[in-house]
Design a protein around this motif. Structure first.
Motif, PDB file in Angstrom:
ATOM      1  N   UNK A 262       0.826  -1.211   0.000  1.00  0.00           N
ATOM      2  CA  UNK A 262       0.000   0.000   0.000  1.00  0.00           C
ATOM      3  C   UNK A 262       0.859   1.258   0.000  1.00  0.00           C
ATOM      4  N   UNK A 263       2.022   1.192   0.658  1.00  0.00           N
ATOM      5  CA  UNK A 263       2.913   2.352   0.719  1.00  0.00           C
ATOM      6  C   UNK A 263       3.955   2.362  -0.388  1.00  0.00           C
ATOM      7  N   UNK A 264       3.989   1.305  -1.217  1.00  0.00           N
ATOM      8  CA  UNK A 264       4.976   1.225  -2.272  1.00  0.00           C
ATOM      9  C   UNK A 264       6.392   1.006  -1.753  1.00  0.00           C
ATOM     10  N   UNK A 265       6.527   0.310  -0.624  1.00  0.00           N
ATOM     11  CA  UNK A 265       7.825   0.083   0.010  1.00  0.00           C
ATOM     12  C   UNK A 265       8.403  -1.237  -0.494  1.00  0.00           C
ATOM     13  N   UNK A 266       9.212  -1.177  -1.551  1.00  0.00           N
ATOM     14  CA  UNK A 266       9.772  -2.387  -2.127  1.00  0.00           C
ATOM     15  C   UNK A 266      10.779  -3.064  -1.221  1.00  0.00           C
ATOM     16  N   UNK A 267      11.530  -2.304  -0.427  1.00  0.00           N
ATOM     17  CA  UNK A 267      12.529  -2.889   0.459  1.00  0.00           C
ATOM     18  C   UNK A 267      11.883  -3.809   1.490  1.00  0.00           C
ATOM     19  N   UNK A 268      10.803  -3.351   2.107  1.00  0.00           N
ATOM     20  CA  UNK A 268      10.106  -4.186   3.094  1.00  0.00           C
ATOM     21  C   UNK A 268       9.517  -5.426   2.442  1.00  0.00           C
ATOM     22  N   UNK A 269       9.029  -5.308   1.208  1.00  0.00           N
ATOM     23  CA  UNK A 269       8.464  -6.457   0.506  1.00  0.00           C
ATOM     24  C   UNK A 269       9.527  -7.533   0.304  1.00  0.00           C
ATOM     25  N   UNK A 270      10.698  -7.142  -0.182  1.00  0.00           N
ATOM     26  CA  UNK A 270      11.771  -8.117  -0.421  1.00  0.00           C
ATOM     27  C   UNK A 270      12.265  -8.711   0.894  1.00  0.00           C
ATOM     28  N   UNK A 271      12.410  -7.884   1.933  1.00  0.00           N
ATOM     29  CA  UNK A 271      12.871  -8.401   3.225  1.00  0.00           C
ATOM     30  C   UNK A 271      11.876  -9.390   3.817  1.00  0.00           C
ATOM     31  N   UNK A 272      10.606  -9.126   3.696  1.00  0.00           N
ATOM     32  CA  UNK A 272       9.599 -10.059   4.209  1.00  0.00           C
ATOM     33  C   UNK A 272       9.600 -11.361   3.424  1.00  0.00           C
ATOM     34  N   UNK A 273       9.799 -11.285   2.127  1.00  0.00           N
ATOM     35  CA  UNK A 273       9.894 -12.493   1.314  1.00  0.00           C
ATOM     36  C   UNK A 273      11.092 -13.340   1.735  1.00  0.00           C
ATOM     37  N   UNK A 274      12.223 -12.694   2.016  1.00  0.00           N
ATOM     38  CA  UNK A 274      13.391 -13.433   2.486  1.00  0.00           C
ATOM     39  C   UNK A 274      13.137 -14.037   3.863  1.00  0.00           C
ATOM     40  N   UNK A 275      12.369 -13.353   4.702  1.00  0.00           N
ATOM     41  CA  UNK A 275      12.028 -13.908   6.015  1.00  0.00           C
ATOM     42  C   UNK A 275      11.187 -15.173   5.869  1.00  0.00           C
ATOM     43  N   UNK A 276      10.281 -15.184   4.930  1.00  0.00           N
ATOM     44  CA  UNK A 276       9.494 -16.389   4.677  1.00  0.00           C
ATOM     45  C   UNK A 276      10.392 -17.533   4.236  1.00  0.00           C
ATOM     46  N   UNK A 277      11.393 -17.228   3.411  1.00  0.00           N
ATOM     47  CA  UNK A 277      12.326 -18.269   2.967  1.00  0.00           C
ATOM     48  C   UNK A 277      13.119 -18.836   4.153  1.00  0.00           C
ATOM     49  N   UNK A 278      13.603 -17.948   5.027  1.00  0.00           N
ATOM     50  CA  UNK A 278      14.417 -18.396   6.158  1.00  0.00           C
ATOM     51  C   UNK A 278      13.612 -19.249   7.123  1.00  0.00           C
ATOM     52  N   UNK A 279      12.335 -18.938   7.280  1.00  0.00           N
ATOM     53  CA  UNK A 279      11.486 -19.720   8.182  1.00  0.00           C
ATOM     54  C   UNK A 279      10.951 -20.989   7.526  1.00  0.00           C
ATOM     55  N   UNK A 280      11.237 -21.181   6.239  1.00  0.00           N
ATOM     56  CA  UNK A 280      10.778 -22.377   5.552  1.00  0.00           C
ATOM     57  C   UNK A 280       9.282 -22.430   5.335  1.00  0.00           C
ATOM     58  N   UNK A 281       8.631 -21.286   5.250  1.00  0.00           N
ATOM     59  CA  UNK A 281       7.184 -21.239   5.063  1.00  0.00           C
ATOM     60  C   UNK A 281       6.849 -21.376   3.579  1.00  0.00           C
ATOM     61  N   UNK A 282       5.682 -21.911   3.311  1.00  0.00           N
ATOM     62  CA  UNK A 282       5.282 -22.194   1.934  1.00  0.00           C
ATOM     63  C   UNK A 282       4.980 -20.911   1.184  1.00  0.00           C
ATOM     64  N   UNK A 283       5.526 -20.815  -0.043  1.00  0.00           N
ATOM     65  CA  UNK A 283       5.228 -19.644  -0.877  1.00  0.00           C
ATOM     66  C   UNK A 283       3.765 -19.649  -1.309  1.00  0.00           C
ATOM     67  N   UNK A 284       3.253 -20.832  -1.629  1.00  0.00           N
ATOM     68  CA  UNK A 284       1.842 -20.913  -2.004  1.00  0.00           C
ATOM     69  C   UNK A 284       0.927 -20.519  -0.861  1.00  0.00           C
ATOM     70  N   UNK A 285       1.297 -20.920   0.368  1.00  0.00           N
ATOM     71  CA  UNK A 285       0.485 -20.538   1.524  1.00  0.00           C
ATOM     72  C   UNK A 285       0.524 -19.027   1.743  1.00  0.00           C
ATOM     73  N   UNK A 286       1.677 -18.400   1.449  1.00  0.00           N
ATOM     74  CA  UNK A 286       1.767 -16.950   1.598  1.00  0.00           C
ATOM     75  C   UNK A 286       0.810 -16.241   0.654  1.00  0.00           C
ATOM     76  N   UNK A 287       0.788 -16.659  -0.617  1.00  0.00           N
ATOM     77  CA  UNK A 287      -0.127 -16.035  -1.570  1.00  0.00           C
ATOM     78  C   UNK A 287      -1.583 -16.349  -1.220  1.00  0.00           C
TER      79      UNK A 287
END
Length: 607
Positions: A262-287
């Motif tokens: 909503x704020x157009x903050x690309x840095x936070x988007x990429x960092x959160x995506x990397x956090x999901x990877x580190x925690x081993x969470x499902x990408x499909x579940x995220x979407x």
């Protein structure tokens, strides 16, 4: 003592214990109470919604003898008589269950139907229950059709399937069909709460909500997941443990992603995506979680104050809904749905997840539109400014005879003809820019004698003014155009040029030709490819024109493609005129108000 799983321990034994299928329970209960019994029933629905359970309860209702042994057909079986207990334990002799997934041949069906000629031994009715009936072969279906249509009065058929589309219509027409619906997550959550309360297992409401969503409408799946969650959590159900077991994405990550988008903050988007990877969470579940949040946001934006008071996430959903426009919410929801289908196509699902999230930023409405439009306008102005700075009526400029200039555009300068006298402007003189509406009318140059031919080098030949008003034809024919059109048509008919080479020849205009050198002009830069020019030169050489080709980009007014389009338009106009002037057509329009459907008139191509 062996442990009995929850799905079997809490299987409903009466219609009153069933949840989520009120429409089926009501219809069967009324039919049993009124003694309006059909001879064949078909229960359809996804896995774990109660098809086999309803069949067993129906069999007990038909054969229940009551606690005193004097009972009859009822919608509330007692559950303690010999028939009820035997059916629950699976040893009632007059109740037969056939698994069509493993017994799908005609021999198995014939063996079952051979028992139909014998009356019930213990019960009031014989009940044949065929599970997954859609897996029977065609011959097996044909073998049971006659008995299914006119069974003995003591025989009842109960069929169950997860795919009714595969059941022949001849079988469907002989059955009373009931569709058991997938259960709502709220219904599943409420039932799980009752089961865990009876089991004495402490549970969080949020943990039950996760299990009910993961069940996908199946009560059996929900109870099986609950069994697994109890074992995983050490005898209790807590949200972190259930979320870790299911691989679900924490809603806090999803809320952070939506807020960053909503704020157009690309840095936070990429960092959160990397956090999901580190925690081993499902990408499909995220979407999937993002889709659920965006759906609730869209509902909140359309109908405010619809959140449940007990929902802890309602306040966060309302805040996010207020921070994002409704059209952007719809766009993000659509991209998330399509992004889930693309996860399997990428070599790394987390990289695919990052790309989907970045796409949400790239397609943010209004983010790049203004910049792109300004750049495009500036580029066009930079390219057209030198041509628009020349005053009209300059001596030496030439144009085609009889072609009127468009009054809304300033004059475009042309290089002077070397063979014609010209008077240059005095040094230091600045030519004024005349407004389009104040442009004085031009006097057409006298037509040059067709017999007086003057050789002009190709690269310095003046560019004629091809400005054509809207009422004039789109093609301005020239002598070179006639020659080039005939040459191209011959090459096309002989199939000497194909694909991009043919397109280049059809879209090009011959603007000048010297001995051994022709100059072509196209409007699109994409047509000016070295390979296409070389193939076209080779085709012309084979046709008897050993010339070199040069291609420039500019306005085109006389090309084979334009001539073909003009000819087609003339044929179309002639065909429409023939139809409109036909006496019969005019009579139908006059007497009956007939109308000709636009686009329905096509000229007949002559071969």
């Amino acid at each position: 003592m062996s442990y009995l799983v929850l799905a079997r321990k809490y299987r409903p034994r009466t219609f009153g214990q069933m949840v989520g299928q009120a429409h089926v329970v009501q219809a069967l209960s009324n039919a049993l109470d009124q003694q309006r019994l059909h001879h064949a029933y078909l229960f359809t629905g996804t896995r774990g919604v109660g098809k086999t359970t309803v069949a067993r309860i129906l069999a007990k209702s038909l054969n229940c003898q009551g606690a005193d042994g004097q009972g009859g057909i009822t919608s509330t079986p007692c559950g303690i008589c010999q028939a009820c207990t035997d059916i629950d334990s699976g040893r009632f002799v007059d109740y037969t269950e056939l698994d069509a997934a493993s017994n799908r041949g005609v021999d198995e069906v014939q063996s079952l139907l051979e028992q139909a000629v014998y009356k019930p031994v213990q019960g009031r009715f014989k009940v044949f229950m065929i599970d997954e009936v859609h897996m029977l072969t065609g011959h097996a279906f044909n073998a049971m059709l006659k008995t299914l249509e006119e069974p003995p009065e003591y025989l009842k058929f109960v069929l169950a399937t997860t795919d009714p589309q595969k059941v022949p219509v001849t079988v469907l027409s002989r059955c009373l069909q009931f569709n058991l619906r997938p259960m709502a997550p709220e219904t599943v959550q409420e039932h799980l709460a009752h089961v865990l309360e009876a089991e004495g297992v402490p549970a969080d409401a949020q943990a039950l909500r996760l299990l009910s969503r993961a069940a996908r409408g199946s009560m059996r799946d929900a109870l099986s997941l609950t069994d697994q969650a109890i074992a995983f959590g050490g005898g209790e159900l807590r949200e972190p443990a259930v979320r870790a077991m299911l691989g679900s994405v924490d809603r806090s990550h999803v809320f952070r992603l939506v807020e960053a988008l909503a704020q157009g903050d690309g840095k936070t988007v990429v960092e959160t995506s990397e956090a999901l990877r580190l925690h081993g969470l499902s990408a499909g579940a995220a979407l999937e979680e993002m889709s659920m949040v965006l759906q609730r946001m869209a509902v909140q934006q359309a109908v405010p104050d619809t959140g449940e008071p007990i929902d802890e996430e309602a306040a966060t959903i309302a805040r996010l809904a207020a921070s994002m426009p409704a059209d952007e919410t719809q766009l993000l929801y659509s991209i998330c749905l399509h992004g889930r289908a693309e996860l399997g196509l990428a070599p790394d699902e987390y990289a695919a997840l990052t790309m989907v999230l970045l796409r949400l930023l790239a397609f943010k409405p209004g983010a790049q539109e203004k910049k792109t439009l300004n750049d495009g306008v500036a580029g066009v102005a930079a390219r057209t400014r030198p041509a628009e700075s020349v005053a009209p009526g300059r001596p030496g400029s030439q144009r085609d005879p009889g072609v009127a200039s468009e009054p809304r555009r300033p004059a475009v300068s042309a290089q002077p003809n070397p063979g014609a006298p010209s008077q240059p402007a005095p040094p230091g003189h600045v030519l004024p820019v005349v407004e389009p509406r104040q442009t004085p009318p031009r006097t057409a140059a006298p037509a040059r004698d067709s017999g007086d031919v003057m050789g002009v080098p190709v690269r310095v030949q003046p560019e004629p003014l091809r400005e054509t008003p809207s009422h004039a034809p789109a093609v301005v024919p020239t002598a070179d155009g006639d020659f080039w059109s005939a040459t191209v048509q011959q090459l096309v008919q002989r199939e000497a040029i194909v694909a991009l080479v043919r397109e280049l020849a059809l879209q090009a205009q011959l603007v000048g030709r010297d001995e051994g050198h022709w100059m072509l002009r196209v409007e699109r830069e994409s047509l000016n490819q070295p390979a296409s020019r070389e193939r076209l030169r080779a085709a012309l050489h084979a046709a008897g024109h050993p010339v070199e080709l040069s291609v420039e980009v500019g306005p085109v007014t006389d090309s084979p493609a334009r001539r073909n389009a003009q000819a087609a338009a003339e044929r179309q106009q002639a065909a429409e005129q023939i139809i409109l002037s036909d006496p019969f057509v005019q009579q139908m329009q006059r007497d009956f108000g007939a109308k000709i459907v636009p686009g329905s008139i096509k000229p007949i191509e002559k071969h």
